[in-house]
Design a protein around this motif. Structure first.
Motif, PDB file in Angstrom:
ATOM      1  N   PHE A 128       1.415  -1.724  -0.050  1.00 48.83           N
ATOM      2  CA  PHE A 128      -0.092   0.116   0.211  1.00 48.83           C
ATOM      3  C   PHE A 128       0.766   1.479  -0.221  1.00 48.83           C
ATOM      4  CE2 PHE A 128       0.626  -1.286   4.546  1.00 48.83           C
ATOM      5  CZ  PHE A 128       0.849   0.367   4.894  1.00 48.83           C
ATOM      6  N   GLN A 129       0.310   2.356  -0.550  1.00 43.75           N
ATOM      7  CA  GLN A 129       0.667   3.659  -0.639  1.00 43.75           C
ATOM      8  C   GLN A 129       0.323   5.004  -0.143  1.00 43.75           C
ATOM      9  OE1 GLN A 129       1.817   3.680  -4.764  1.00 43.75           O
ATOM     10  NE2 GLN A 129       3.671   3.428  -4.558  1.00 43.75           N
ATOM     11  N   GLY A 130       0.710   5.870   0.538  1.00 43.69           N
ATOM     12  CA  GLY A 130      -0.225   6.938   0.812  1.00 43.69           C
ATOM     13  C   GLY A 130       0.746   8.649   0.836  1.00 43.69           C
ATOM     14  N   VAL A 131       0.551   9.032   0.817  1.00 39.19           N
ATOM     15  CA  VAL A 131       1.262  10.446   0.030  1.00 39.19           C
ATOM     16  C   VAL A 131       0.821  11.986   1.728  1.00 39.19           C
ATOM     17  CG1 VAL A 131       1.724  13.046  -1.849  1.00 39.19           C
ATOM     18  CG2 VAL A 131       0.865  10.702  -2.252  1.00 39.19           C
ATOM     19  N   LEU A 132       1.452  12.050   1.840  1.00 40.04           N
ATOM     20  CA  LEU A 132       2.388  12.849   3.336  1.00 40.04           C
ATOM     21  C   LEU A 132       2.777  14.316   2.696  1.00 40.04           C
ATOM     22  CD1 LEU A 132       2.515  10.100   3.940  1.00 40.04           C
ATOM     23  CD2 LEU A 132       2.583  10.672   6.356  1.00 40.04           C
ATOM     24  N   ASP A 133       2.760  15.130   3.560  1.00 37.24           N
ATOM     25  CA  ASP A 133       3.316  16.380   3.322  1.00 37.24           C
ATOM     26  C   ASP A 133       3.751  16.910   4.934  1.00 37.24           C
ATOM     27  OD1 ASP A 133       0.770  17.350   4.978  1.00 37.24           O
ATOM     28  OD2 ASP A 133       0.096  18.774   3.340  1.00 37.24           O
ATOM     29  N   ARG A 134       3.735  16.440   5.433  1.00 37.96           N
ATOM     30  CA  ARG A 134       4.890  16.615   7.197  1.00 37.96           C
ATOM     31  C   ARG A 134       5.988  15.828   7.141  1.00 37.96           C
ATOM     32  NH1 ARG A 134       3.406  21.369   9.106  1.00 37.96           N
ATOM     33  NH2 ARG A 134       3.842  20.358  11.583  1.00 37.96           N
ATOM     34  N   PRO A 135       7.084  15.687   7.265  1.00 37.63           N
ATOM     35  CA  PRO A 135       8.350  15.295   7.958  1.00 37.63           C
ATOM     36  C   PRO A 135       7.530  14.467   8.809  1.00 37.63           C
ATOM     37  CG  PRO A 135       8.617  17.043   6.963  1.00 37.63           C
ATOM     38  CD  PRO A 135       7.615  17.636   7.001  1.00 37.63           C
ATOM     39  N   ALA A 136       6.670  15.251   9.977  1.00 36.66           N
ATOM     40  CA  ALA A 136       6.666  14.421  11.308  1.00 36.66           C
ATOM     41  C   ALA A 136       5.671  13.251  11.035  1.00 36.66           C
ATOM     42  CB  ALA A 136       6.199  15.561  12.689  1.00 36.66           C
ATOM     43  N   ALA A 137       5.143  13.867  10.658  1.00 33.15           N
ATOM     44  CA  ALA A 137       3.381  12.659   9.819  1.00 33.15           C
ATOM     45  C   ALA A 137       4.134  11.327   9.079  1.00 33.15           C
ATOM     46  CB  ALA A 137       2.924  13.065   9.286  1.00 33.15           C
ATOM     47  N   VAL A 138       5.582  11.129   8.572  1.00 29.83           N
ATOM     48  CA  VAL A 138       6.183  10.479   7.769  1.00 29.83           C
ATOM     49  C   VAL A 138       6.174   9.764   8.876  1.00 29.83           C
ATOM     50  CG1 VAL A 138       8.061   9.594   6.785  1.00 29.83           C
ATOM     51  CG2 VAL A 138       7.253  11.150   6.520  1.00 29.83           C
ATOM     52  N   VAL A 139       6.901  10.294  10.701  1.00 24.44           N
ATOM     53  CA  VAL A 139       7.958   9.982  11.475  1.00 24.44           C
ATOM     54  C   VAL A 139       6.814   8.941  11.939  1.00 24.44           C
ATOM     55  CG1 VAL A 139       9.219   9.904  12.756  1.00 24.44           C
ATOM     56  CG2 VAL A 139       9.695  12.190  11.225  1.00 24.44           C
ATOM     57  N   ASP A 140       6.023   9.507  12.216  1.00 29.64           N
ATOM     58  CA  ASP A 140       4.288   8.476  13.095  1.00 29.64           C
ATOM     59  C   ASP A 140       4.770   8.149  12.229  1.00 29.64           C
ATOM     60  OD1 ASP A 140       4.824  10.832  15.012  1.00 29.64           O
ATOM     61  OD2 ASP A 140       2.881  11.997  14.139  1.00 29.64           O
TER      62      ASP A 140
ATOM     63  N   HIS B 165      12.757  11.704  17.548  1.00 26.45           N
ATOM     64  CA  HIS B 165      11.413  11.679  16.261  1.00 26.45           C
ATOM     65  C   HIS B 165      11.997  13.441  15.101  1.00 26.45           C
ATOM     66  CE1 HIS B 165       8.218   9.209  17.824  1.00 26.45           C
ATOM     67  NE2 HIS B 165       9.610   9.027  17.812  1.00 26.45           N
ATOM     68  N   PRO B 166      12.135  14.719  16.468  1.00 24.82           N
ATOM     69  CA  PRO B 166      12.393  15.611  15.192  1.00 24.82           C
ATOM     70  C   PRO B 166      13.648  15.700  14.546  1.00 24.82           C
ATOM     71  CG  PRO B 166      12.914  16.398  17.972  1.00 24.82           C
ATOM     72  CD  PRO B 166      12.300  14.875  18.062  1.00 24.82           C
ATOM     73  N   VAL B 167      15.461  14.846  15.311  1.00 23.50           N
ATOM     74  CA  VAL B 167      15.838  14.877  14.302  1.00 23.50           C
ATOM     75  C   VAL B 167      15.247  14.211  12.707  1.00 23.50           C
ATOM     76  CG1 VAL B 167      18.600  14.248  13.873  1.00 23.50           C
ATOM     77  CG2 VAL B 167      17.611  14.450  16.133  1.00 23.50           C
ATOM     78  N   LEU B 168      14.354  12.816  12.541  1.00 21.84           N
ATOM     79  CA  LEU B 168      14.336  12.437  11.837  1.00 21.84           C
ATOM     80  C   LEU B 168      13.754  13.006  10.425  1.00 21.84           C
ATOM     81  CD1 LEU B 168      13.935  10.276   9.891  1.00 21.84           C
ATOM     82  CD2 LEU B 168      12.519   8.815  11.290  1.00 21.84           C
ATOM     83  N   ALA B 169      12.661  14.258  11.517  1.00 26.83           N
ATOM     84  CA  ALA B 169      11.594  15.037  10.239  1.00 26.83           C
ATOM     85  C   ALA B 169      12.434  16.128   9.981  1.00 26.83           C
ATOM     86  CB  ALA B 169      10.884  15.374  11.552  1.00 26.83           C
ATOM     87  N   ARG B 170      13.578  16.494  10.258  1.00 21.26           N
ATOM     88  CA  ARG B 170      14.261  17.857   9.859  1.00 21.26           C
ATOM     89  C   ARG B 170      15.279  16.804   8.212  1.00 21.26           C
ATOM     90  NH1 ARG B 170      15.525  18.842  14.772  1.00 21.26           N
ATOM     91  NH2 ARG B 170      17.246  18.068  15.414  1.00 21.26           N
ATOM     92  N   LEU B 171      15.520  16.492   9.043  1.00 20.60           N
ATOM     93  CA  LEU B 171      16.388  14.878   7.785  1.00 20.60           C
ATOM     94  C   LEU B 171      15.821  15.123   6.987  1.00 20.60           C
ATOM     95  CD1 LEU B 171      19.092  13.464   9.477  1.00 20.60           C
ATOM     96  CD2 LEU B 171      19.776  15.084   8.444  1.00 20.60           C
ATOM     97  N   LEU B 172      14.771  14.146   6.327  1.00 18.81           N
ATOM     98  CA  LEU B 172      13.356  13.993   5.943  1.00 18.81           C
ATOM     99  C   LEU B 172      12.964  15.264   4.767  1.00 18.81           C
ATOM    100  CD1 LEU B 172      11.032  11.159   7.381  1.00 18.81           C
ATOM    101  CD2 LEU B 172      12.338  11.066   5.709  1.00 18.81           C
ATOM    102  N   ALA B 173      12.734  16.527   5.735  1.00 19.99           N
ATOM    103  CA  ALA B 173      12.329  17.270   5.076  1.00 19.99           C
ATOM    104  C   ALA B 173      13.794  18.259   3.720  1.00 19.99           C
ATOM    105  CB  ALA B 173      12.633  19.216   6.219  1.00 19.99           C
ATOM    106  N   ARG B 174      15.139  17.626   4.914  1.00 20.43           N
ATOM    107  CA  ARG B 174      16.107  18.637   3.789  1.00 20.43           C
ATOM    108  C   ARG B 174      16.246  17.261   2.543  1.00 20.43           C
ATOM    109  NH1 ARG B 174      20.271  18.722   8.598  1.00 20.43           N
ATOM    110  NH2 ARG B 174      18.981  20.474  10.185  1.00 20.43           N
TER     111      ARG B 174
END
Length: 198
Positions: free
Chosen positions: A43-55, A182-191
């Motif tokens: 399955f697939q999904g599309v997200l626009d917030r890195p924090a949501a990806v981490v969750d 969590h926030p470190v991974l979110a920042r790296l995903l944004a980059r």
């Protein structure tokens, strides 16, 4: 630019289909295009917030039995109503990532516009996944209560153990370290997607 998660069930030929349960598990994660089955046990999904990806990654790793590919980059716009009808570089990146994840010990991989940031995000996701996979059911009981807002004393009373025992469970589970990741991974995903937002 959004993120695409492509998720594949491990060992699906040897066990029951678990996609429906995973979709229910991720129902509370904010998305741009909802998670939906794309083929067979994937399955697939599309997200626009890195924090949501981490969750989403945390939920899937905790559930176990999934290979998770994260693609960070552009998608074709305007977006269709269905994830299955969407396309673009982020989808291709997610496909490469889930294929790579199947050969990694923790079954999580990241591909993105910024290769270096994607590699850093993957390394951080690996550490996070290792922490999650090593937890005992007793540790998860304490974590779930404290994460929901209970004090350690309240969690202890609910679990019928001492406050010290709750503290020991949280320490053994490296819960504070997980929260730092969590926030470190979110920042790296944004980059990795070429952005800067958390």
């Amino acid at each position: 630019m959004p993120f695409v998660l492509t998720v594949d069930q491990q060992g699906s030929r040897r066990g029951p289909d678990r996609v429906g349960g995973a979709l229910d598990l991720l129902a509370g994660v904010p998305v741009v295009l909802r998670f939906e089955r794309t083929a067979g046990d994937e399955f697939q999904g599309v997200l626009d917030r890195p924090a949501a990806v981490v969750d989403a990654v945390v939920a899937l790793v905790r559930a176990g039995g999934w290979s998770v590919g994260i693609g960070a980059g552009p998608v074709q716009v305007p977006l269709p109503e269905s994830t299955r009808a969407a396309a673009g570089p982020a989808f291709l990146a997610a496909r490469r990532a889930v294929d790579a994840a199947k050969h990694r010990p923790v079954r999580v991989a990241v591909q993105g516009v910024d290769d270096e940031a994607a590699a850093d995000a993957q390394a951080t996701a690996t550490v996070l996944a290792l922490l999650l996979q090593r937890r005992s059911p007793q540790a998860w009981e304490a974590i779930d209560l404290v994460a929901a807002g209970a004090t350690q004393a309240e969690a202890a009373a609910r679990l019928g153990v001492s406050r010290q025992a709750v503290g020991q469970r949280l320490a053994a589970a490296a819960w504070e370290a997980e929260q730092d990741l969590h926030p470190v991974l979110a920042r790296l995903l944004a980059r990795a997607e070429g952005g800067v937002r958390p």
